[in-house]
Design an enzyme around this catalytic site. Structure first.
Site, PDB file in Angstrom:
ATOM      1  N   LYS A  92       0.866  -1.186   0.000  1.00 24.18           N
ATOM      2  CA  LYS A  92       0.000   0.000   0.000  1.00 24.18           C
ATOM      3  C   LYS A  92       0.892   1.222   0.000  1.00 24.18           C
ATOM      4  O   LYS A  92       1.826   1.341   0.802  1.00 24.18           O
ATOM      5  CB  LYS A  92      -0.883  -0.003   1.270  1.00 24.18           C
ATOM      6  CG  LYS A  92      -1.863   1.155   1.315  1.00 24.18           C
ATOM      7  CD  LYS A  92      -3.103   0.876   0.497  1.00 24.18           C
ATOM      8  CE  LYS A  92      -3.907   2.125   0.178  1.00 24.18           C
ATOM      9  NZ  LYS A  92      -3.467   2.846  -1.038  1.00 24.18           N
ATOM     10  N   LYS A 116       5.518   3.335   8.392  1.00 21.62           N
ATOM     11  CA  LYS A 116       4.335   4.180   8.562  1.00 21.62           C
ATOM     12  C   LYS A 116       3.083   3.308   8.602  1.00 21.62           C
ATOM     13  O   LYS A 116       2.246   3.431   9.496  1.00 21.62           O
ATOM     14  CB  LYS A 116       4.253   5.158   7.381  1.00 21.62           C
ATOM     15  CG  LYS A 116       3.096   6.123   7.447  1.00 21.62           C
ATOM     16  CD  LYS A 116       2.822   6.823   6.121  1.00 21.62           C
ATOM     17  CE  LYS A 116       4.045   7.492   5.536  1.00 21.62           C
ATOM     18  NZ  LYS A 116       3.687   8.425   4.430  1.00 21.62           N
ATOM     19  N   LYS A 128       5.440   1.753  -3.083  1.00 26.91           N
ATOM     20  CA  LYS A 128       5.374   3.118  -3.634  1.00 26.91           C
ATOM     21  C   LYS A 128       5.652   3.042  -5.122  1.00 26.91           C
ATOM     22  O   LYS A 128       6.325   2.116  -5.593  1.00 26.91           O
ATOM     23  CB  LYS A 128       6.431   4.002  -2.964  1.00 26.91           C
ATOM     24  CG  LYS A 128       6.165   5.481  -3.101  1.00 26.91           C
ATOM     25  CD  LYS A 128       5.175   5.954  -2.061  1.00 26.91           C
ATOM     26  CE  LYS A 128       4.796   7.397  -2.237  1.00 26.91           C
ATOM     27  NZ  LYS A 128       4.094   7.909  -1.056  1.00 26.91           N
ATOM     28  N   GLY A 167      -2.610   8.330  -4.288  1.00 25.30           N
ATOM     29  CA  GLY A 167      -1.950   9.543  -4.770  1.00 25.30           C
ATOM     30  C   GLY A 167      -0.725   9.911  -3.963  1.00 25.30           C
ATOM     31  O   GLY A 167      -0.437   9.345  -2.919  1.00 25.30           O
ATOM     32  N   ASP A 168       0.023  10.850  -4.489  1.00 23.55           N
ATOM     33  CA  ASP A 168       1.158  11.481  -3.805  1.00 23.55           C
ATOM     34  C   ASP A 168       1.408  12.771  -4.606  1.00 23.55           C
ATOM     35  O   ASP A 168       0.484  13.263  -5.280  1.00 23.55           O
ATOM     36  CB  ASP A 168       2.386  10.543  -3.794  1.00 23.55           C
ATOM     37  CG  ASP A 168       3.473  10.994  -2.806  1.00 23.55           C
ATOM     38  OD1 ASP A 168       3.343  10.736  -1.609  1.00 23.55           O
ATOM     39  OD2 ASP A 168       4.450  11.640  -3.241  1.00 23.55           O
ATOM     40  N   THR A 211      -4.683  13.428   5.228  1.00 22.40           N
ATOM     41  CA  THR A 211      -3.271  13.576   5.607  1.00 22.40           C
ATOM     42  C   THR A 211      -3.064  14.871   6.386  1.00 22.40           C
ATOM     43  O   THR A 211      -2.411  14.894   7.436  1.00 22.40           O
ATOM     44  CB  THR A 211      -2.361  13.527   4.367  1.00 22.40           C
ATOM     45  OG1 THR A 211      -2.735  12.414   3.565  1.00 22.40           O
ATOM     46  CG2 THR A 211      -0.901  13.415   4.758  1.00 22.40           C
ATOM     47  N   ASN A 242      -2.186  19.065  -1.615  1.00 23.99           N
ATOM     48  CA  ASN A 242      -3.200  18.359  -0.838  1.00 23.99           C
ATOM     49  C   ASN A 242      -2.907  18.396   0.665  1.00 23.99           C
ATOM     50  O   ASN A 242      -3.783  18.740   1.467  1.00 23.99           O
ATOM     51  CB  ASN A 242      -3.279  16.908  -1.339  1.00 23.99           C
ATOM     52  CG  ASN A 242      -4.212  16.067  -0.490  1.00 23.99           C
ATOM     53  OD1 ASN A 242      -3.785  15.373   0.423  1.00 23.99           O
ATOM     54  ND2 ASN A 242      -5.497  16.156  -0.746  1.00 23.99           N
ATOM     55  N   SER A 385      -6.919   5.654   3.589  1.00 20.94           N
ATOM     56  CA  SER A 385      -6.961   4.796   2.397  1.00 20.94           C
ATOM     57  C   SER A 385      -7.402   3.388   2.800  1.00 20.94           C
ATOM     58  O   SER A 385      -8.177   2.741   2.100  1.00 20.94           O
ATOM     59  CB  SER A 385      -5.578   4.716   1.750  1.00 20.94           C
ATOM     60  OG  SER A 385      -5.353   5.819   0.910  1.00 20.94           O
TER      61      SER A 385
HETATM   62  P1  NDP Z   1       0.815  17.852  -4.052  1.00 18.34           P
HETATM   63  O1  NDP Z   1       1.309  17.511  -5.394  1.00 18.34           O
HETATM   64  O2  NDP Z   1      -0.647  17.997  -3.831  1.00 18.34           O
HETATM   65  O3  NDP Z   1       1.512  19.183  -3.516  1.00 18.34           O
HETATM   66  C1  NDP Z   1       2.892  19.271  -3.401  1.00 18.34           C
HETATM   67  C2  NDP Z   1       3.256  20.693  -3.005  1.00 18.34           C
HETATM   68  O4  NDP Z   1       4.633  20.753  -2.709  1.00 18.34           O
HETATM   69  C3  NDP Z   1       3.025  21.688  -4.112  1.00 18.34           C
HETATM   70  O5  NDP Z   1       2.689  22.929  -3.557  1.00 18.34           O
HETATM   71  C4  NDP Z   1       4.355  21.731  -4.820  1.00 18.34           C
HETATM   72  O6  NDP Z   1       4.583  22.948  -5.519  1.00 18.34           O
HETATM   73  C5  NDP Z   1       5.304  21.584  -3.649  1.00 18.34           C
HETATM   74  N1  NDP Z   1       6.519  20.877  -4.107  1.00 18.34           N
HETATM   75  C6  NDP Z   1       6.600  19.625  -4.583  1.00 18.34           C
HETATM   76  N2  NDP Z   1       7.853  19.321  -4.950  1.00 18.34           N
HETATM   77  C7  NDP Z   1       8.567  20.410  -4.707  1.00 18.34           C
HETATM   78  C8  NDP Z   1       9.932  20.714  -4.859  1.00 18.34           C
HETATM   79  N3  NDP Z   1      10.814  19.823  -5.358  1.00 18.34           N
HETATM   80  N4  NDP Z   1      10.335  21.939  -4.484  1.00 18.34           N
HETATM   81  C9  NDP Z   1       9.449  22.827  -3.976  1.00 18.34           C
HETATM   82  N5  NDP Z   1       8.149  22.598  -3.812  1.00 18.34           N
HETATM   83  C10 NDP Z   1       7.712  21.407  -4.149  1.00 18.34           C
HETATM   84  O7  NDP Z   1       1.407  16.703  -3.083  1.00 18.34           O
HETATM   85  P2  NDP Z   1       0.923  16.290  -1.634  1.00 18.34           P
HETATM   86  O8  NDP Z   1       0.436  17.476  -0.897  1.00 18.34           O
HETATM   87  O9  NDP Z   1       0.050  15.109  -1.778  1.00 18.34           O
HETATM   88  O10 NDP Z   1       2.292  15.759  -0.973  1.00 18.34           O
HETATM   89  C11 NDP Z   1       3.158  16.606  -0.232  1.00 18.34           C
HETATM   90  C12 NDP Z   1       4.071  15.744   0.627  1.00 18.34           C
HETATM   91  O11 NDP Z   1       3.304  14.946   1.522  1.00 18.34           O
HETATM   92  C13 NDP Z   1       4.956  14.757  -0.135  1.00 18.34           C
HETATM   93  O12 NDP Z   1       6.179  14.588   0.564  1.00 18.34           O
HETATM   94  C14 NDP Z   1       4.166  13.451  -0.049  1.00 18.34           C
HETATM   95  O13 NDP Z   1       4.995  12.324  -0.208  1.00 18.34           O
HETATM   96  C15 NDP Z   1       3.635  13.570   1.364  1.00 18.34           C
HETATM   97  N6  NDP Z   1       2.448  12.772   1.690  1.00 18.34           N
HETATM   98  C16 NDP Z   1       1.314  12.845   0.946  1.00 18.34           C
HETATM   99  C17 NDP Z   1       0.201  12.117   1.299  1.00 18.34           C
HETATM  100  C18 NDP Z   1      -1.101  12.232   0.561  1.00 18.34           C
HETATM  101  O14 NDP Z   1      -2.078  11.623   0.991  1.00 18.34           O
HETATM  102  N7  NDP Z   1      -1.194  13.001  -0.513  1.00 18.34           N
HETATM  103  C19 NDP Z   1       0.225  11.193   2.447  1.00 18.34           C
HETATM  104  C20 NDP Z   1       1.446  11.260   3.222  1.00 18.34           C
HETATM  105  C21 NDP Z   1       2.506  11.996   2.827  1.00 18.34           C
HETATM  106  P3  NDP Z   1       4.274  23.024  -7.095  1.00 18.34           P
HETATM  107  O15 NDP Z   1       2.805  22.805  -7.215  1.00 18.34           O
HETATM  108  O16 NDP Z   1       4.738  24.356  -7.507  1.00 18.34           O
HETATM  109  O17 NDP Z   1       5.072  21.897  -7.682  1.00 18.34           O
HETATM  110  O1  2IT Z   2       3.003   8.828   1.572  1.00 14.62           O
HETATM  111  C1  2IT Z   2       1.850   8.384   1.750  1.00 14.62           C
HETATM  112  O2  2IT Z   2       1.518   7.831   2.801  1.00 14.62           O
HETATM  113  C2  2IT Z   2       0.867   8.565   0.675  1.00 14.62           C
HETATM  114  N1  2IT Z   2       1.188   9.168  -0.348  1.00 14.62           N
HETATM  115  C3  2IT Z   2      -0.512   7.979   0.796  1.00 14.62           C
HETATM  116  C4  2IT Z   2      -0.507   6.533   0.472  1.00 14.62           C
HETATM  117  C5  2IT Z   2      -1.856   5.870   0.395  1.00 14.62           C
HETATM  118  O3  2IT Z   2      -1.858   4.702   0.017  1.00 14.62           O
HETATM  119  O4  2IT Z   2      -2.879   6.478   0.691  1.00 14.62           O
END
Ligand code: NDP
Ligand code: 2IT
Length: 453
Positions: A92, A116, A128, A167-168, A211, A242, A385
């Site tokens: 997952k 996690k 992943k 998603g991520d 999240t 997100n 999830s």
């Molecule tokens: P999104 O794509 O929705 O948003 C990512 C944000 O971070 C955007 O604002 C983006 O800016 C910025 N960003 C991404 N990469 C860079 C970079 N290299 N330098 C600067 N800014 C950056 O992703 P999420 O919000 O889903 O994910 C954010 C973090 O949380 C990640 O580390 C992800 O692995 C983690 N995560 C996500 C989960 C989920 O359910 N979505 C669960 C657990 C962890 P821009 O739009 O300009 O690229």
């Molecule tokens: O980093 C993470 O935990 C995620 N991007 C969410 C993974 C999931 O299966 O919901």
């Protein structure tokens, strides 16, 4: 051989066998060293060679993705799925679409995901995936074409009882929709093979928010354990995707004031508090730059990325009580954490995966700043999830409130086990050690029980 020497040996081996996979090495390095209090106390993990075994993915798939752009030309990207560990349940973990994606990044994310997911105690293994496809500047049609081409290969490696992607970065509900549509078309099945689906077609209510909400629930638990709370706290949040958006939303609920957020092009500082309606409109609907926020709110300051302090990021140089790194890996450096400390920041709560650099973590520990590690603080997303999988399997639909109550309880349970484990191993309050040991123990004990498969 002493446990510390064993750890060194495994790390040496990784360096040799996975050259250039820096982020993977960084993640393994952090986890293995923080396990030493456990390894010193219980010799079984070394007897059963668990360290050597747990750092190798059970399966790694790398594939070519050919897709047709709007000019009728074929473009090629790489696709990945790392099925890291299925001891506790089906693989997952999310899919990331970003130009920086490579095998080392996917392996670091998959490795983190094992522990996690174990912390959630919901019976899910770690995996992943993703692609170096860059959604920026692509048309709606091109994103759909890419997702369809990606699933044309991925579908044969996943399944509702085998591996359930989500998603991520760069993969939100829109991309999940295109991926799911293609999966359904190819397999002629309507099952819960992906999570983060639309709520009309099998998605769970509150998964989108989970999240960010979970990260804030974790922070509130941690502050409460230190006789404090989020009430009236000034907060800075990196990212505006997100995780960041729903962190900001929940911070308001707890009476805190989020004053900054960022994207890859710049940072917004809005002293009176980020306007969530504007932020959602810019980021969730039109997907524009944060510069547009400052055009709408003239009292907000926009700091473009090229104005960042050397070796640091502007968002962390804005005074705050609590910092929520919620964008990407290694986005909070030693320079940044020194500025946070100087400005009186009390807690760093990781919403992203591995956002804090190792030297910054050392500084945090040295100065006694509270620190919530991502694999505990951001686990609310993957936990919800699993709640989606549960609803799909039983053909039920829970209300938003039902899911949110469960999420709240899960984050409480994660905080408790992480905090209690830190005390059990004489590292009271070091939640990084607590999270790594608690997650590892669940997986490693089960690996021992399941034998040499
Ligand atoms: P999104 O794509 O929705 O948003 C990512 C944000 O971070 C955007 O604002 C983006 O800016 C910025 N960003 C991404 N990469 C860079 C970079 N290299 N330098 C600067 N800014 C950056 O992703 P999420 O919000 O889903 O994910 C954010 C973090 O949380 C990640 O580390 C992800 O692995 C983690 N995560 C996500 C989960 C989920 O359910 N979505 C669960 C657990 C962890 P821009 O739009 O300009 O690229
Ligand atoms: O980093 C993470 O935990 C995620 N991007 C969410 C993974 C999931 O299966 O919901």
């Amino acid at each position: 051989m002493k446990p510390s020497q064993q750890v060194e040996k495994v790390l040496e081996h990784i360096k040799k066998c996975s050259p250039g996979q820096n982020e993977f090495y960084q993640a393994v390095n952090e986890v293995l060293f923080s396990l030493l209090p456990l390894l010193n106390e219980d010799s079984r993990y070394l007897e059963y060679n668990i360290l050597q075994r747990i750092v190798v993915p059970e399966r790694t798939v790398i594939f070519k993705v050919n897709w047709l752009n709007d000019k009728g030309k074929i473009e090629t990207n790489l696709g990945y799925r790392v099925q890291f560990n299925s001891t506790l349940g089906p693989y997952k973990g999310g899919l990331r679409f970003h130009p920086s994606v490579n095998l080392g990044i996917v392996k670091f994310l998959g490795f983190e995901q094992i522990f996690k997911n174990a912390l959630t105690d919901l019976g899910i293994g770690g995996g992943k995936g993703g692609s170096n496809f860059d959604p920026k500047g692509k048309s709606e049609n091109e994103i759909m074409k890419f997702c369809q081409a990606f699933m044309l290969e991925l579908y044969r490696h996943i399944g509702k009882d085998t591996d359930i992607p989500a998603g991520d970065i760069g993969v939100g509900s829109k991309e999940i929709g295109y991926l799911y549509g293609q999966y359904r078309k190819i397999t002629n099945k309507f099952d819960g093979v992906l999570t983060g689906k639309g709520v009309n077609w099998g998605g769970s209510k509150a998964r989108k928010e989970a999240t960010g909400y979970g990260s804030v629930y974790f922070a509130e638990n941690y502050l409460n354990a230190n006789d404090d709370s989020l009430q009236n706290k000034i907060c800075t949040v990196s990212g505006s995707g997100n995780v960041a958006i729903y962190t900001i939303e929940k911070l308001y609920y707890f009476g805190a004031k989020p004053v900054a957020c960022s994207d890859s092009r710049g940072t917004i500082y809005h002293k009176k508090g980020i306007d969530l309606t504007t932020l959602k409109a810019i980021k969730e609907i039109t997907r524009q730059s944060l510069e547009v926020y400052a055009e709408i709110h003239h009292d907000a300051i926009y700091i473009p990325v090229n104005k960042y302090p050397k070796g640091g990021h502007a968002v962390w140089h804005i005074p705050c009580d609590i910092a929520f790194p919620s964008a990407t890996q290694n986005e909070l450096t030693l320079t940044d954490v020194k500025a946070l400390y100087k400005n009186g920041c009390k807690l760093i709560n990781e919403g992203a995966n591995m956002p804090t650099t190792p030297d910054a973590i050392d500084f945090i520990k040295e100065k006694g700043i509270l620190f919530s590690p991502g694999k505990a603080a951001n686990a609310g997303g993957v936990a919800t999830s699993q709640l989606e999988m549960s609803q799909n399997a039983s053909m039920q639909r829970w209300t938003f409130a039902e899911v949110d109550i469960k999420l709240h309880q899960i984050m409480r349970n994660i905080f408790d086990i992480v905090y209690d484990t830190s005390i059990e191993f004489d590292c009271k309050g070091d939640l990084m050690v607590g999270a790594n040991i608690a997650g590892f123990k669940r997986v490693a004990d089960s690996m021992i029980e399941q034998g040499s498969i």
